[in-house]
Design a protein around this motif. Structure first.
Motif, PDB file in Angstrom:
ATOM      1  N   THR A 259      -5.380  -6.297 -12.019  1.00  0.00           N
ATOM      2  CA  THR A 259      -4.669  -6.604 -11.171  1.00  0.00           C
ATOM      3  C   THR A 259      -3.923  -7.912 -10.918  1.00  0.00           C
ATOM      4  O   THR A 259      -5.428  -9.197 -10.985  1.00  0.00           O
ATOM      5  CB  THR A 259      -5.173  -5.704 -10.223  1.00  0.00           C
ATOM      6  OG1 THR A 259      -4.332  -5.188  -9.431  1.00  0.00           O
ATOM      7  CG2 THR A 259      -7.066  -6.299  -9.684  1.00  0.00           C
TER       8      THR A 259
ATOM      9  N   ASN B 145     -11.513   0.447  -6.239  1.00  0.00           N
ATOM     10  CA  ASN B 145     -11.031   0.028  -5.628  1.00  0.00           C
ATOM     11  C   ASN B 145     -10.972  -1.441  -6.588  1.00  0.00           C
ATOM     12  O   ASN B 145     -11.630  -1.536  -7.584  1.00  0.00           O
ATOM     13  CB  ASN B 145     -11.972  -0.383  -4.145  1.00  0.00           C
ATOM     14  CG  ASN B 145     -11.226  -0.813  -3.139  1.00  0.00           C
ATOM     15  OD1 ASN B 145      -9.716  -0.045  -3.523  1.00  0.00           O
ATOM     16  ND2 ASN B 145     -11.465  -1.223  -2.140  1.00  0.00           N
ATOM     17  N   GLY B 146      -9.901  -1.927  -5.818  1.00  0.00           N
ATOM     18  CA  GLY B 146      -9.685  -3.093  -6.194  1.00  0.00           C
ATOM     19  C   GLY B 146      -8.121  -3.362  -7.133  1.00  0.00           C
ATOM     20  O   GLY B 146      -7.326  -4.281  -6.934  1.00  0.00           O
ATOM     21  N   TYR B 147      -7.288  -1.931  -6.682  1.00  0.00           N
ATOM     22  CA  TYR B 147      -6.001  -2.796  -7.256  1.00  0.00           C
ATOM     23  C   TYR B 147      -5.047  -3.155  -6.016  1.00  0.00           C
ATOM     24  O   TYR B 147      -5.333  -3.175  -4.880  1.00  0.00           O
ATOM     25  CB  TYR B 147      -5.036  -1.129  -7.241  1.00  0.00           C
ATOM     26  CG  TYR B 147      -5.435  -0.684  -8.413  1.00  0.00           C
ATOM     27  CD1 TYR B 147      -5.446  -1.256  -9.732  1.00  0.00           C
ATOM     28  CD2 TYR B 147      -6.931   0.346  -8.499  1.00  0.00           C
ATOM     29  CE1 TYR B 147      -5.815  -0.130 -11.154  1.00  0.00           C
ATOM     30  CE2 TYR B 147      -6.980   0.957  -9.977  1.00  0.00           C
ATOM     31  CZ  TYR B 147      -6.746   0.806 -10.425  1.00  0.00           C
ATOM     32  OH  TYR B 147      -6.818   1.758 -12.090  1.00  0.00           O
ATOM     33  N   SER B 148      -4.134  -4.143  -6.413  1.00  0.00           N
ATOM     34  CA  SER B 148      -3.538  -5.127  -5.605  1.00  0.00           C
ATOM     35  C   SER B 148      -2.887  -5.637  -6.005  1.00  0.00           C
ATOM     36  O   SER B 148      -1.864  -6.075  -6.934  1.00  0.00           O
ATOM     37  CB  SER B 148      -4.809  -6.462  -5.193  1.00  0.00           C
ATOM     38  OG  SER B 148      -4.074  -7.311  -4.632  1.00  0.00           O
TER      39      SER B 148
ATOM     40  N   PRO C 259      -9.449  -4.287 -11.911  1.00  0.00           N
ATOM     41  CA  PRO C 259      -9.562  -3.956 -10.201  1.00  0.00           C
ATOM     42  C   PRO C 259     -10.819  -3.255 -10.193  1.00  0.00           C
ATOM     43  O   PRO C 259     -11.143  -3.818  -8.836  1.00  0.00           O
ATOM     44  CB  PRO C 259      -8.625  -3.017 -10.938  1.00  0.00           C
ATOM     45  CG  PRO C 259      -7.978  -2.325 -12.181  1.00  0.00           C
ATOM     46  CD  PRO C 259      -8.457  -3.976 -13.345  1.00  0.00           C
ATOM     47  N   ASN C 260     -11.079  -2.894 -10.899  1.00  0.00           N
ATOM     48  CA  ASN C 260     -12.919  -2.432 -11.146  1.00  0.00           C
ATOM     49  C   ASN C 260     -14.265  -2.364 -12.193  1.00  0.00           C
ATOM     50  O   ASN C 260     -13.221  -2.297 -13.235  1.00  0.00           O
ATOM     51  CB  ASN C 260     -12.217  -0.696 -10.373  1.00  0.00           C
ATOM     52  CG  ASN C 260     -11.491   0.077 -10.503  1.00  0.00           C
ATOM     53  OD1 ASN C 260     -11.829   0.394 -12.124  1.00  0.00           O
ATOM     54  ND2 ASN C 260     -10.677   0.635 -10.384  1.00  0.00           N
TER      55      ASN C 260
ATOM     56  N   LYS D  58      -6.066 -10.983  -8.665  1.00  0.00           N
ATOM     57  CA  LYS D  58      -7.272 -11.525  -7.316  1.00  0.00           C
ATOM     58  C   LYS D  58      -7.183 -12.482  -7.313  1.00  0.00           C
ATOM     59  O   LYS D  58      -7.355 -12.256  -5.825  1.00  0.00           O
ATOM     60  CB  LYS D  58      -8.035 -11.895  -9.557  1.00  0.00           C
ATOM     61  CG  LYS D  58      -9.205 -12.006  -8.120  1.00  0.00           C
ATOM     62  CD  LYS D  58     -10.056 -12.454  -9.899  1.00  0.00           C
ATOM     63  CE  LYS D  58     -11.811 -13.679  -9.210  1.00  0.00           C
ATOM     64  NZ  LYS D  58     -12.392 -13.452 -10.122  1.00  0.00           N
TER      65      LYS D  58
ATOM     66  N   THR E  44      -6.035   3.315   0.545  1.00  0.00           N
ATOM     67  CA  THR E  44      -6.569   2.224   1.330  1.00  0.00           C
ATOM     68  C   THR E  44      -8.498   2.247   1.827  1.00  0.00           C
ATOM     69  O   THR E  44      -8.278   3.299   1.965  1.00  0.00           O
ATOM     70  CB  THR E  44      -5.954   1.554   3.002  1.00  0.00           C
ATOM     71  OG1 THR E  44      -6.327   2.437   3.893  1.00  0.00           O
ATOM     72  CG2 THR E  44      -4.757   1.276   2.133  1.00  0.00           C
TER      73      THR E  44
ATOM     74  N   THR F 166       0.493  -1.383   0.138  1.00  0.00           N
ATOM     75  CA  THR F 166      -0.398  -0.313  -0.069  1.00  0.00           C
ATOM     76  C   THR F 166       0.650   1.216  -0.175  1.00  0.00           C
ATOM     77  O   THR F 166       0.239   2.114   0.584  1.00  0.00           O
ATOM     78  CB  THR F 166      -0.822   0.141   1.380  1.00  0.00           C
ATOM     79  OG1 THR F 166      -0.164   0.198   2.615  1.00  0.00           O
ATOM     80  CG2 THR F 166      -1.953  -1.334   0.942  1.00  0.00           C
TER      81      THR F 166
ATOM     82  N   LYS G 169      -6.038  -4.299  -0.719  1.00  0.00           N
ATOM     83  CA  LYS G 169      -6.847  -3.244  -2.574  1.00  0.00           C
ATOM     84  C   LYS G 169      -7.028  -1.749  -1.769  1.00  0.00           C
ATOM     85  O   LYS G 169      -6.777  -2.040  -0.293  1.00  0.00           O
ATOM     86  CB  LYS G 169      -7.997  -3.844  -2.370  1.00  0.00           C
ATOM     87  CG  LYS G 169      -8.242  -5.101  -2.734  1.00  0.00           C
ATOM     88  CD  LYS G 169      -9.700  -6.029  -3.460  1.00  0.00           C
ATOM     89  CE  LYS G 169      -9.365  -7.108  -4.014  1.00  0.00           C
ATOM     90  NZ  LYS G 169     -11.551  -7.693  -3.861  1.00  0.00           N
TER      91      LYS G 169
END
Length: 515
Positions: free
Chosen positions: A329, A247-250, A347-348, A331, A222, A217, A255
């Motif tokens: 990204t 949201n959703g990038y990992s 990601p989203n 999952k 976050t 992060t 995320k």
């Protein structure tokens, strides 16, 4: 909300004269002992702001950090000279562009530090500068490189230029190894993770923190950041809708949101694909076409660590570019035998809808036709007029220029038709599930809308309808997982003919519980 001086507004933006910031200085504390670090993140993710903050910390500008984590945990008595090499500005498409950029950069650095550089090669200039600053300030030097790979990516559509730029950069960065005794910290950021052999030859001590959970992060917001720092802003929005859109990038950790999206959402107060609109993935779309890429596969794309980690312009892979540029990204990740297998996905909502729309426009550049088709699809399903889908899809495929089929076999490629239909529904904003797994096999495409499930099977036939698409999805009972879960379940079989390059047959059936 507390205001901070401009130089240390970590991932912040002034909105209505208030400065919002997320404290990323705990990550800077991790760099205090020095070393060589590399971080890859997509564009507009806050990499430049993070480097600016690193610069201020190692420069000893204590007053800028009041109220932040690092304020009473840092040795402010040590002030290191900081060299920042910045490729963020301008378009560097040719080797000549890059040479001019570097020449101007070293002239600027000489003026900034009031030192003279006499060496002629770029690696020589950087090495000489590092040593000169070490002698002048009696402290090891910090070297920060912002978007180290941009000169390569800017020239990516001309592979020969990209390779020449790579060699120029390889020479430049080779100075870091030779100057090691005089370097406290070297931190390089970029979008792509080019292999160490191709760019950082000899930098064996370079630590790649791109997929390190410890630094997952380091860029981005976050959910906790969003709800704490921006509490007075987020209350005006549906949190679940914000999460769905952005949201959703990992990177093997919690995320995160792209800061660019969130700040513009709060400023403009409407949901839009802000991040996507700042870039045009034309080169990626060309690769899709070149390799007959099956677009629905992007929802659950399995790749190995080697493909995910290293980008090589001598052999480009769509999957690698999609991940490193932020269109996909991580999952999930699992250990299989001796290796890690990563599952990638969008990601989203912003990226899924926008990328599929962009894909469609590459085949049918008439935006009004695409928008009209998507509106008609939504109306047909909303009014439960499934029979209209055939005419809507037929008109759209008829609009694809014949040139797309020349010198290739797209008319016999089932994945091409499936990709277009998938992109249409995804780009229109429908919930789509590609390669939907059931205990009977895999469904080509499932669409969920208005508490109804539409299960679609695709086939390519020679000239005449074979009536096999609907028969297959019906006989294999792909629909069973959806019975009782949605009000209505429909099966749709679509057959495309090679000769006319369009729909040859379209059948559908409503499934009852008794079936």
């Amino acid at each position: 909300m507390k205001k901070l001086p401009i130089g240390i507004q970590t991932f912040g933006k002034i909105i209505n004269e208030n400065c919002y910031y997320v404290d990323k200085t705990p990550f800077i504390k991790k760099l205090e002992q020095g070393g060589y670090y590399f971080l890859s993140r997509p564009r507009r993710f806050g990499k430049s702001l993070f480097l600016d903050t690193v610069k201020e910390a190692f420069s000893g500008n204590k007053e800028l950090f009041k109220g932040l984590y690092i304020y009473d945990k840092w040795d402010w008595s040590k002030k290191h000279p900081v060299i920042k090499i910045d490729f963020t500005e301008g378009n560097i498409k040719t080797p000549e562009d890059l040479k001019i950029k570097l020449t101007e950069m070293f002239i600027s650095l000489q003026r900034e530090f009031d030192v003279e550089i006499t060496f002629q090669t770029f690696s020589g200039k950087l090495g000489e500068l590092i040593y000169a600053l070490y002698k002048k300030y009696n402290q090891q030097v910090v070297v920060l490189v912002d978007e180290y790979d941009k000169p390569i990516l800017d020239a990516i559509e001309n592979i020969e230029y990209a390779k020449e730029n790579r060699e120029i950069l390889k020479d430049l960065y080779s100075a870091l190894k030779k100057a090691d005794p005089y370097i406290k910290l070297a931190f390089l950021t970029g979008v792509s993770r080019f292999s160490k052999v191709s760019i950082f030859s000899g930098l064996n001590q370079l630590r790649d923190i791109t997929l390190s959970p410890e630094f997952a992060t380091i860029c981005g917001y976050t959910q906790t950041d969003l709800e704490a720092v921006f509490a007075d802003r987020i209350k005006d929005f549906d949190k679940e809708e914000v999460k769905k859109w952005y949201n959703g990038y990992s990177w093997l950790g919690e995320k995160v949101y792209n800061p660019f999206d969130i700040l513009l959402l709060f400023a403009e107060r409407q949901f839009r694909p802000y991040w996507f609109e700042t870039g045009t993935p034309t080169f990626l779309i060309k690769l899709f076409k070149q390799y007959n890429y099956y677009l629905p596969e992007l929802e659950n794309l399995e790749v190995g660590e080697e493909l995910l980690s290293n980008l090589d312009i001598d052999s480009l892979y769509v999957e690698n570019l999609l991940f490193q540029t932020g269109y996909l990204t991580i999952k999930n990740v699992e250990r299989r035998l001796y290796r890690e297998v990563y599952t990638l996905s969008y990601p989203n909502y912003e990226v899924k809808v926008s990328l599929n729309n962009f894909f469609l426009l590459h085949f049918v550049p008439d935006r009004s036709l695409k928008d009209k088709t998507e509106n008609e699809l939504e109306k047909a399903l909303r009014d439960n007029q499934i029979e209209k889908l055939k005419d809507i899809l037929h008109r759209f495929f008829a609009s694809i220029p014949y040139d797309w089929y020349r010198k290739n076999d797209l008319e016999s490629y089932e994945g091409f038709y499936a990709s277009i239909v998938y992109a249409l529904f995804s780009g229109a904003g429908f919930e789509t599930i590609a390669e939907d797994t059931t205990n009977k096999g895999k469904v080509d495409l499932t669409i969920i809308y208005n508490n109804k499930a539409y299960i679609i099977e695709f086939k390519v036939v020679e000239d005449q309808p074979e009536k096999t698409a609907l028969k297959q999805v019906e006989e294999k009972k792909y629909y069973e997982k959806y019975l009782g879960k949605y009000e209505e379940v429909y099966l749709i079989g679509i057959e495309f003919g090679k000769k006319d390059r369009n729909i040859a047959d379209f059948d559908y059936k409503k499934i009852q519980e008794a079936d």
